[in-house]
Design a protein around this motif. Structure first.
Motif, PDB file in Angstrom:
ATOM      1  N   LYS B 175      22.398  62.798  76.159  1.00  0.00           N
ATOM      2  CA  LYS B 175      23.294  63.959  76.146  1.00  0.00           C
ATOM      3  C   LYS B 175      23.014  64.856  74.950  1.00  0.00           C
ATOM      4  O   LYS B 175      23.906  65.471  74.385  1.00  0.00           O
ATOM      5  CB  LYS B 175      24.760  63.531  76.168  1.00  0.00           C
ATOM      6  CG  LYS B 175      25.113  62.885  77.476  1.00  0.00           C
ATOM      7  CD  LYS B 175      26.595  62.638  77.591  1.00  0.00           C
ATOM      8  CE  LYS B 175      26.887  61.990  78.930  1.00  0.00           C
ATOM      9  NZ  LYS B 175      28.032  61.107  78.884  1.00  0.00           N
ATOM     10  N   LEU B 194      34.255  76.694  62.641  1.00  0.00           N
ATOM     11  CA  LEU B 194      35.234  75.631  62.937  1.00  0.00           C
ATOM     12  C   LEU B 194      34.590  74.256  62.954  1.00  0.00           C
ATOM     13  O   LEU B 194      35.158  73.286  62.450  1.00  0.00           O
ATOM     14  CB  LEU B 194      35.915  75.896  64.276  1.00  0.00           C
ATOM     15  CG  LEU B 194      37.158  76.769  64.255  1.00  0.00           C
ATOM     16  CD1 LEU B 194      37.853  76.732  65.595  1.00  0.00           C
ATOM     17  CD2 LEU B 194      38.123  76.357  63.153  1.00  0.00           C
ATOM     18  N   THR B 195      33.388  74.167  63.514  1.00  0.00           N
ATOM     19  CA  THR B 195      32.710  72.869  63.570  1.00  0.00           C
ATOM     20  C   THR B 195      32.386  72.381  62.165  1.00  0.00           C
ATOM     21  O   THR B 195      32.554  71.200  61.851  1.00  0.00           O
ATOM     22  CB  THR B 195      31.425  72.981  64.407  1.00  0.00           C
ATOM     23  OG1 THR B 195      31.707  73.726  65.581  1.00  0.00           O
ATOM     24  CG2 THR B 195      30.906  71.617  64.785  1.00  0.00           C
ATOM     25  N   LEU B 197      33.980  73.226  59.415  1.00  0.00           N
ATOM     26  CA  LEU B 197      35.236  72.865  58.747  1.00  0.00           C
ATOM     27  C   LEU B 197      35.753  71.514  59.248  1.00  0.00           C
ATOM     28  O   LEU B 197      36.327  70.740  58.481  1.00  0.00           O
ATOM     29  CB  LEU B 197      36.280  73.959  58.972  1.00  0.00           C
ATOM     30  CG  LEU B 197      36.061  75.190  58.087  1.00  0.00           C
ATOM     31  CD1 LEU B 197      36.808  76.391  58.632  1.00  0.00           C
ATOM     32  CD2 LEU B 197      36.489  74.897  56.656  1.00  0.00           C
ATOM     33  N   MET B 198      35.518  71.229  60.521  1.00  0.00           N
ATOM     34  CA  MET B 198      35.938  69.925  61.031  1.00  0.00           C
ATOM     35  C   MET B 198      35.107  68.813  60.401  1.00  0.00           C
ATOM     36  O   MET B 198      35.627  67.745  60.085  1.00  0.00           O
ATOM     37  CB  MET B 198      35.819  69.884  62.550  1.00  0.00           C
ATOM     38  CG  MET B 198      36.980  70.621  63.217  1.00  0.00           C
ATOM     39  SD  MET B 198      36.849  70.615  64.989  1.00  0.00           S
ATOM     40  CE  MET B 198      38.537  71.017  65.446  1.00  0.00           C
ATOM     41  N   HIS B 201      36.499  68.338  57.096  1.00  0.00           N
ATOM     42  CA  HIS B 201      37.754  67.594  57.197  1.00  0.00           C
ATOM     43  C   HIS B 201      37.497  66.105  57.409  1.00  0.00           C
ATOM     44  O   HIS B 201      38.243  65.258  56.903  1.00  0.00           O
ATOM     45  CB  HIS B 201      38.607  68.162  58.337  1.00  0.00           C
ATOM     46  CG  HIS B 201      39.893  67.436  58.528  1.00  0.00           C
ATOM     47  ND1 HIS B 201      40.172  66.717  59.669  1.00  0.00           N
ATOM     48  CD2 HIS B 201      40.956  67.283  57.708  1.00  0.00           C
ATOM     49  CE1 HIS B 201      41.365  66.163  59.538  1.00  0.00           C
ATOM     50  NE2 HIS B 201      41.865  66.498  58.365  1.00  0.00           N
ATOM     51  N   GLU B 204      37.212  64.749  54.160  1.00  0.00           N
ATOM     52  CA  GLU B 204      38.526  64.644  53.514  1.00  0.00           C
ATOM     53  C   GLU B 204      39.236  63.369  53.970  1.00  0.00           C
ATOM     54  O   GLU B 204      39.795  62.638  53.161  1.00  0.00           O
ATOM     55  CB  GLU B 204      39.362  65.885  53.861  1.00  0.00           C
ATOM     56  CG  GLU B 204      40.681  65.969  53.103  1.00  0.00           C
ATOM     57  CD  GLU B 204      41.575  67.117  53.607  1.00  0.00           C
ATOM     58  OE1 GLU B 204      41.041  68.143  54.053  1.00  0.00           O
ATOM     59  OE2 GLU B 204      42.809  66.965  53.535  1.00  0.00           O
ATOM     60  N   TYR B 216      34.541  72.656  51.584  1.00  0.00           N
ATOM     61  CA  TYR B 216      35.540  73.703  51.812  1.00  0.00           C
ATOM     62  C   TYR B 216      35.223  74.950  50.982  1.00  0.00           C
ATOM     63  O   TYR B 216      35.374  76.077  51.453  1.00  0.00           O
ATOM     64  CB  TYR B 216      36.947  73.205  51.458  1.00  0.00           C
ATOM     65  CG  TYR B 216      37.561  72.256  52.474  1.00  0.00           C
ATOM     66  CD1 TYR B 216      37.504  72.526  53.836  1.00  0.00           C
ATOM     67  CD2 TYR B 216      38.224  71.108  52.057  1.00  0.00           C
ATOM     68  CE1 TYR B 216      38.079  71.667  54.755  1.00  0.00           C
ATOM     69  CE2 TYR B 216      38.814  70.231  52.970  1.00  0.00           C
ATOM     70  CZ  TYR B 216      38.732  70.517  54.323  1.00  0.00           C
ATOM     71  OH  TYR B 216      39.302  69.670  55.228  1.00  0.00           O
TER      72      TYR B 216
END
Lengths: 133, 281
Positions: B175, B194-195, B197-198, B201, B204, B216
Motif C-alpha cells: 500500500k 497538518l500531516t 503537525l500531526m 504531535h 509530544e 512546532y
C-alpha cells in the motif's frame, strides 16, 4: 427483516470500532487545556468534511442517492454531524478502493450504514426513517 | 528466396517488433523534472537473516548523523517470532532517537522529491504476493530517470538498481508505505502542514518534548497560518509549568486566530495558573 437482521452483526462491529476510535481521540493532554491533538483532529476533520461535501457535487453520486430516495439536504446534514473518527474511517475506505471504480459505491454504502443503523434504532440521524422496533 | 528477402530486412523487422512489443511492456510513468541523484552519504548496512528492519532503520538514522547500529536496533524493532519488524515499531524506535517520522503520500513523485531534497526514504515492499507476503524494508537513496531505475540500499545489496516497474509492483503491495526520518527542525520536501503537525504531535505524546518543541517552532515559521503550531508550543510550555511562556504563545494565537476557541481557553488557563502562583508566593 431477515435480511436486515443478517446485517446487524457487521454493522454493529463497524459501529463498535468507530466508538473505540472516537473515544481514543478524546484523551486530553492535560486536565483543562485543549490538547494540540484535539485541534489537529478537528482541523483534519474539517478538511475531510469539505472533501466529502465536494464529492456530493458529482453527478453520479447525486443520481445514486436520488435513486435511493435520499435527499441531498439530508445527506449534507448527515455529513455535518459526522465525527472526526467517522470521517477518517470513511477516508480510509475510500483510499482502499481500487482506483477508478467504487467511489460512488463507497459513498453510498457509507451513508447507507447510518441509514440502516437508524432503522435499527441504534442512531437517530435521519428523521425521515422510522425506527422498526 | 525468402532468405534473401529476409536477411537485409532483419534490422527493420527487429525495429518493428521492438516498437510493437514495447507497447506491451507497461512502464509506470516517470514523473517529469527528475534526472539522476544518488545520496552517497547514506551508509550501507547489509542485513543479516530476516533483519532488514533494523538494518534499514540504522541506515536512516546514520544518514542524520545518529550513531545507531543494526545490532542495537534489533532489540527495539525485531520480533523473532515473526522473523521481522513491524512498521509501527520502526516508527516508534526512530522517535525514541528524537527524530520526526513523516508519512509520505503514496506517490512515486513524492519519494523522488524527498530524495532530490537529500532525504533518504524508508519504504516497505512486499517481494512476493498479497496472499503469501514477504515484507521487506529498504532505503531509497537515489534514482536515474534515463534508465528508469530507483537506487536502493536493500537486503545485502548496496546501491541496488531496481527498474521503476519492479519497484512499483512491490511497493504497491505494501500500500505504498514510505517514511522520511528527519531531525524535527527540518521540514520534508513534500510536507503538508497538518500531516507534519500531526507527526510533531506524535513526538509530544511520546514524551520527546524537546523534539516536539523544535518541530512546532519549525512549523510555526514555515506555515504562519497554522494555529496548531502555536498551540503546541504553548501546551508544551504549560505542561512544563512555564506559565508565562505558555501565555505568550497562547496570546499570539488568540491575536492571529481569534476564531479558534482553544487559544482563548488555554490562555485563560495559563493566566489563572499564573495568578494562583503569585498568590502563593
Amino acid at each position: 427483516m431477515q435480511t436486515i437482521r443478517s446485517y446487524t452483526q457487521s454493522v454493529s462491529a463497524i459501529m463498535t470500532l468507530v466508538m473505540i476510535l472516537s473515544s481514543m481521540w478524546a484523551i486530553p493532554a492535560s486536565a483543562n487545556i485543549v490538547g494540540t491533538g484535539e485541534l489537529l483532529t478537528e482541523q483534519r476533520a474539517e478538511i475531510d468534511r469539505e472533501a466529502l461535501m465536494g464529492m456530493l457535487e458529482r453527478e453520479d453520486v447525486k443520481t445514486a442517492l436520488a435513486n435511493m430516495g435520499v435527499g441531498e439536504q439530508e445527506v449534507q446534514d448527515r455529513i455535518q454531524s459526522l465525527t472526526p473518527a467517522e470521517l477518517a474511517d470513511f477516508k480510509q475506505q475510500l483510499a482502499q478502493a481500487p482506483a477508478g471504480e467504487g467511489v460512488v459505491g463507497i459513498i453510498v454504502l457509507f451513508l447507507l450504514v447510518f441509514i440502516v443503523t437508524d432503522m435499527l434504532c441504534a442512531t437517530n440521524i435521519f428523521p425521515f426513517i422510522n425506527c422498526i422496533r | 528466396m525468402f532468405g534473401f528477402w529476409l536477411k537485409p530486412n532483419r534490422p527493420g523487422l527487429a525495429a518493428l517488433l521492438g516498437v510493437l512489443l514495447s507497447g506491451c511492456a507497461s512502464q509506470p510513468p516517470w514523473p517529469d523534472s527528475f534526472n539522476a541523484t544518488t545520496l552517497n552519504q547514506v551508509p550501507f548496512h547489509p542485513q543479516e537473516q530476516y533483519q532488514c528492519g533494523p538494518a534499514s532503520l540504522a541506515m536512516m538514522l546514520n544518514a542524520q548523523d545518529i550513531e545507531a547500529t543494526p545490532d542495537e536496533l534489533v532489540d527495539r524493532v525485531y520480533l523473532p517470532q515473526r522473523k521481522g519488524a513491524l512498521q509501527v515499531e520502526m516508527v516508534a524506535a526512530a522517535r525514541q532517537y528524537g527524530m520526526l517520522v513523516y508519512p509520505l503520500e503514496p506517490e512515486l513523485e513524492h519519494v523522488l522529491k524527498e530524495v532530490r531534497a537529500g532525504h533518504p526514504v524508508l519504504v516497505l515492499q512486499n517481494l512476493r504476493f498479497g496472499w503469501w507476503p514477504q515484507w521487506h524494508f529498504a532505503v531509497v537513496i537515489g534514482y536515474d530517470s534515463a534508465k528508469g531505475t530507483l537506487i536502493l540500499h536493500t537486503g545485502t545489496q548496496e546501491s541496488n538498481r531496481q527498474p521503476a516497474s519492479v519497484f512499483m509492483a512491490t511497493w504497491d503491495r505494501s500500500k505504498r508505505w514510505a517514511r522520511v526520518i528527519l531531525p524535527p527542525d527540518q521540514i520534508p520536501a513534500t510536507a503538508e502542514p497538518l500531516t507534519f503537525l500531526m507527526a510533531a504531535h506524535d513526538l509530544e505524546t511520546t514524551r520527546q518534548t524537546g523534539a516536539a518543541k523544535s518541530a512546532y517552532s519549525a512549523a510555526a515559521e514555515a506555515w504562519p497560518d497554522q494555529p496548531a503550531a502555536l498551540l503546541g508550543l504553548g501546551n508544551i510550555a504549560y505542561q512544563q509549568g512555564q506559565w508565562s511562556e505558555a501565555e505568550a504563545y497562547y496570546r499570539e494565537m488568540t491575536e492571529k486566530f481569534p476564531d479558534i476557541n482553544a487559544g482563548w481557553n488555554n490562555l485563560a488557563e495559563a493566566l489563572s495558573k499564573q495568578s494562583l502562583h503569585k498568590e502563593s508566593d
